[in-house]
Design a protein around this motif. Sequence first.
Motif, short mmCIF file in Angstrom:
data_model
loop_
_atom_site.label_atom_id
_atom_site.label_comp_id
_atom_site.label_asym_id
_atom_site.label_seq_id
_atom_site.Cartn_x
_atom_site.Cartn_y
_atom_site.Cartn_z
N THR A 41 -6.35 -12.51 3.65
CA THR A 41 -7.39 -11.48 3.66
C THR A 41 -7.02 -10.29 2.77
O THR A 41 -7.90 -9.58 2.31
CB THR A 41 -7.70 -10.99 5.10
OG1 THR A 41 -6.52 -10.41 5.67
CG2 THR A 41 -8.18 -12.14 5.95
N ALA A 43 -6.06 -10.64 -0.17
CA ALA A 43 -6.65 -11.00 -1.47
C ALA A 43 -8.11 -10.54 -1.55
O ALA A 43 -8.60 -10.21 -2.63
CB ALA A 43 -6.55 -12.51 -1.69
N TYR A 45 -9.38 -7.79 -0.04
CA TYR A 45 -9.35 -6.34 -0.32
C TYR A 45 -8.93 -6.09 -1.76
O TYR A 45 -9.43 -5.17 -2.43
CB TYR A 45 -8.42 -5.62 0.67
CG TYR A 45 -9.04 -5.52 2.04
CD1 TYR A 45 -9.90 -4.47 2.34
CD2 TYR A 45 -8.81 -6.49 3.01
CE1 TYR A 45 -10.52 -4.40 3.58
CE2 TYR A 45 -9.42 -6.43 4.25
CZ TYR A 45 -10.27 -5.38 4.53
OH TYR A 45 -10.89 -5.31 5.75
N ARG A 46 -8.02 -6.91 -2.26
CA ARG A 46 -7.58 -6.76 -3.64
C ARG A 46 -8.73 -7.09 -4.60
O ARG A 46 -8.88 -6.47 -5.65
CB ARG A 46 -6.37 -7.67 -3.91
CG ARG A 46 -5.09 -7.16 -3.26
CD ARG A 46 -3.95 -8.15 -3.31
NE ARG A 46 -2.80 -7.66 -2.60
CZ ARG A 46 -1.85 -6.87 -3.12
NH1 ARG A 46 -1.93 -6.51 -4.39
NH2 ARG A 46 -0.85 -6.44 -2.39
N ARG A 97 -2.26 -8.61 -8.17
CA ARG A 97 -1.00 -8.17 -7.57
C ARG A 97 -0.27 -7.08 -8.36
O ARG A 97 0.93 -6.91 -8.21
CB ARG A 97 -0.08 -9.37 -7.31
CG ARG A 97 -0.82 -10.43 -6.56
CD ARG A 97 -0.11 -11.09 -5.42
NE ARG A 97 -1.11 -11.73 -4.59
CZ ARG A 97 -1.44 -11.32 -3.39
NH1 ARG A 97 -0.82 -10.30 -2.83
NH2 ARG A 97 -2.39 -11.92 -2.71
N ALA A 105 -6.25 -1.32 -3.35
CA ALA A 105 -6.68 -2.16 -2.22
C ALA A 105 -6.43 -1.42 -0.91
O ALA A 105 -7.28 -1.42 0.00
CB ALA A 105 -5.91 -3.48 -2.24
N SER A 106 -5.28 -0.76 -0.82
CA SER A 106 -4.96 -0.02 0.39
C SER A 106 -5.97 1.13 0.56
O SER A 106 -6.44 1.39 1.67
CB SER A 106 -3.52 0.50 0.27
OG SER A 106 -3.18 1.26 1.38
N SER A 109 -9.46 -0.16 1.49
CA SER A 109 -9.47 -0.78 2.82
C SER A 109 -9.66 0.25 3.93
O SER A 109 -9.91 -0.10 5.08
CB SER A 109 -8.19 -1.58 3.06
OG SER A 109 -7.10 -0.71 3.28
N GLU A 134 -3.95 -14.27 7.56
CA GLU A 134 -2.94 -13.22 7.43
C GLU A 134 -3.58 -11.90 7.00
O GLU A 134 -4.54 -11.91 6.21
CB GLU A 134 -1.86 -13.62 6.42
CG GLU A 134 -2.09 -12.98 5.13
CD GLU A 134 -0.98 -12.92 4.13
OE1 GLU A 134 -0.42 -11.83 3.96
OE2 GLU A 134 -0.73 -13.93 3.48
N GLY A 135 -3.11 -10.78 7.55
CA GLY A 135 -3.65 -9.49 7.13
C GLY A 135 -3.06 -8.34 7.92
O GLY A 135 -1.85 -8.32 8.22
N ARG A 136 -3.92 -7.35 8.23
CA ARG A 136 -3.46 -6.18 8.99
C ARG A 136 -4.16 -6.08 10.34
O ARG A 136 -3.63 -5.51 11.28
CB ARG A 136 -3.75 -4.88 8.21
CG ARG A 136 -3.14 -4.80 6.82
CD ARG A 136 -1.63 -4.70 6.88
NE ARG A 136 -1.03 -4.45 5.57
CZ ARG A 136 -0.95 -5.33 4.59
NH1 ARG A 136 -1.40 -6.56 4.75
NH2 ARG A 136 -0.38 -5.02 3.44
N ASP A 137 -5.39 -6.63 10.40
CA ASP A 137 -6.19 -6.48 11.63
C ASP A 137 -6.76 -7.82 12.09
O ASP A 137 -7.83 -7.88 12.68
CB ASP A 137 -7.35 -5.50 11.39
CG ASP A 137 -8.29 -5.99 10.28
OD1 ASP A 137 -7.88 -6.86 9.47
OD2 ASP A 137 -9.44 -5.53 10.23
N ARG A 187 2.10 2.62 1.19
CA ARG A 187 1.04 1.70 1.64
C ARG A 187 1.10 1.49 3.14
O ARG A 187 0.08 1.48 3.83
CB ARG A 187 1.21 0.36 0.91
CG ARG A 187 0.00 0.13 0.07
CD ARG A 187 -0.11 -1.07 -0.77
NE ARG A 187 0.87 -2.08 -0.89
CZ ARG A 187 0.66 -3.35 -0.55
NH1 ARG A 187 -0.47 -3.72 0.02
NH2 ARG A 187 1.59 -4.24 -0.77
O1 DC Z 1 -1.64 -8.13 2.38
P1 DC Z 1 -1.82 -7.41 1.07
O2 DC Z 1 -0.62 -6.59 0.69
O3 DC Z 1 -2.26 -8.32 -0.03
O4 DC Z 1 -3.04 -6.37 1.34
C1 DC Z 1 -3.47 -5.43 0.38
C2 DC Z 1 -4.09 -4.22 1.09
O5 DC Z 1 -5.31 -4.62 1.73
C3 DC Z 1 -3.23 -3.62 2.19
O6 DC Z 1 -2.44 -2.55 1.69
C4 DC Z 1 -4.21 -3.15 3.22
C5 DC Z 1 -5.45 -3.98 2.99
N1 DC Z 1 -5.69 -4.98 4.03
C6 DC Z 1 -6.33 -4.56 5.17
O7 DC Z 1 -6.61 -3.37 5.33
N2 DC Z 1 -6.66 -5.46 6.13
C7 DC Z 1 -6.33 -6.74 5.99
N3 DC Z 1 -6.68 -7.61 6.94
C8 DC Z 1 -5.63 -7.19 4.84
C9 DC Z 1 -5.31 -6.27 3.88
#
Ligand code: DC
Length: 230
Positions: A41, A43, A45-46, A97, A105-106, A109, A134-137, A187
Amino acid sequence: MERVQKPFKKIIVTIDGPAGAGKTTISKLLADKLGYRYLDTGALYRAVAVAATDRGIAVDDDLALESLCRDMVIDLRSSADGLRVLVNQDDVTGRLRTPQISMMASAVSARSVVRRFLLTVQRQLGEQKGVVAEGRDMGTVVFPQAEAKFFLDADPHIRARRRHEELIVQKGERPSLESVEKQMLQRDHNDSTRSLAPLQPAEDAVRIDSTHLTLDQVIHQMLDYIEQIQ
Ligand code: DC
């Protein structure tokens, strides 16, 4: 050590955690072992960050971001050399990347228009189950009903060292370790202090600290847990 697997029933596995914790490598390997799809995920946001940069959209211009998202079709395709990301049929994989796109992206997001748009995209991609997301949330917001949730973390210095090595080995870049660590911590701070879907472990997530673990050990812990809940 190879382990013999029986077929796994199709569930949703989520892996959340900060940058450099090993989520990408581990998610791909785990998806492979389970015979699942892998959903990156970050990718997505990127991809939004690349499109916003190309259109010269400021990160706080919600109207422009909303219109960007409305016109945007993101396509994730697996290919022999890994995942390809297409934005409106334009392959942007090679641009995802860079340090600039990581920071952008950060930043995007944290905007609700972007998160709302990608929430729908991500849920559609996970609809069929049999996915490692995979991700943050993932475990907190996108797939709160996921059957197996992991929160993968590691000591920040170790994470920076791994990211630094990856940039040198895979990308042939030569950034200093200090600059990689500084950007990573920035980040982490952005991603975990934003008001919307901040990076945090789901209450029911299994926490794994990979600081002193090999890839194999992390994968084994995850597979053990997934086998238990089958
Ligand atoms: O996992 P990554 O480093 O490729 O993610 C890039 C940015 O995207 C990360 O700094 C925060 C955001 N992100 C997010 O907010 N929620 C997600 N599920 C995945 C990434």
